[in-house]
Design a protein around this motif. Structure first.
Motif, PDB file in Angstrom:
ATOM      1  N   ARG A 164     -16.078  -4.804   0.570  1.00 12.38           N
ATOM      2  CA  ARG A 164     -16.711  -4.583   1.832  1.00 12.38           C
ATOM      3  C   ARG A 164     -16.380  -3.637   2.764  1.00 12.38           C
ATOM      4  O   ARG A 164     -16.862  -2.701   3.293  1.00 12.38           O
ATOM      5  CB  ARG A 164     -17.071  -5.841   2.925  1.00 12.38           C
ATOM      6  CG  ARG A 164     -18.063  -5.851   3.972  1.00 12.38           C
ATOM      7  CD  ARG A 164     -18.393  -7.015   4.652  1.00 12.38           C
ATOM      8  NE  ARG A 164     -19.145  -6.926   5.960  1.00 12.38           N
ATOM      9  CZ  ARG A 164     -20.265  -6.526   6.338  1.00 12.38           C
ATOM     10  NH1 ARG A 164     -21.192  -6.607   5.055  1.00 12.38           N
ATOM     11  NH2 ARG A 164     -20.667  -6.414   7.189  1.00 12.38           N
ATOM     12  N   ALA A 168     -19.871  -1.208   6.488  1.00 10.80           N
ATOM     13  CA  ALA A 168     -20.769  -2.442   6.719  1.00 10.80           C
ATOM     14  C   ALA A 168     -22.168  -2.055   6.523  1.00 10.80           C
ATOM     15  O   ALA A 168     -22.942  -2.742   5.859  1.00 10.80           O
ATOM     16  CB  ALA A 168     -20.614  -2.435   8.364  1.00 10.80           C
ATOM     17  N   ALA A 218     -22.744  -2.185   2.765  1.00 13.84           N
ATOM     18  CA  ALA A 218     -22.788  -3.659   2.383  1.00 13.84           C
ATOM     19  C   ALA A 218     -24.007  -4.383   2.898  1.00 13.84           C
ATOM     20  O   ALA A 218     -24.716  -5.242   2.039  1.00 13.84           O
ATOM     21  CB  ALA A 218     -21.806  -4.415   3.101  1.00 13.84           C
TER      22      ALA A 218
END
Length: 140
Positions: free
Chosen positions: A47, A52, A55
């Motif tokens: 991740r 972010a 992901a």
């Protein structure tokens, strides 16, 4: 009735939908249906490496792959489902959605492992039953 359907795109989800299709009372006009699907979290390093946004996009794409066919099926039966996507431990997340949403019924497919199989492999259904405060209908 407020019904929560836990879906994962497996053959057991298809069996659950086949069961629902043969029970017209589940599709009554007074019932509302919500779908919940849970994605396992990416490892922290992965991740961090992708970021972010990527992901979260991955989680959204995986959820859509699972829920789109179910939404299509339910719409053919006159239902307009709401979709809830979560990331985490599937059993605990499904139970939390069911409890927090004050659903009348949670319906999910089950692999039907033996008690020994559940001990060794862990079962989403077993975890849901352990954490859920609403009635659960398991379809095998």
């Amino acid at each position: 009735m407020k019904i929560l359907l836990a879906v994962d795109g497996s053959a057991y989800t298809k069996k659950m939908l086949a069961y629902l299709a043969t029970h017209d009372e589940m599709f009554g006009t007074n019932n509302t249906v919500t779908l919940v699907t849970v994605q396992l979290p990416l490892p922290p390093r992965a991740r961090a490496a992708v970021g972010a946004d990527i992901a979260n996009g991955y989680y959204a794409d995986e959820s859509a792959k699972i829920t789109a066919p179910v939404v299509k099926f339910l719409k053919r039966h006159g239902m307009e489902p709401t979709v809830v996507s979560k990331v985490g431990s599937p059993g605990e997340a499904i139970a939390k959605v069911a409890n927090d949403g004050k659903y009348d019924l949670l319906v999910m497919g089950s692999h039907g492992h033996s008690a020994l199989g559940n001990l060794v492999m862990g079962s989403v259904a077993t975890k849901v039953l352990a954490h859920c405060g609403v009635p659960v209908l398991l379809v095998r």
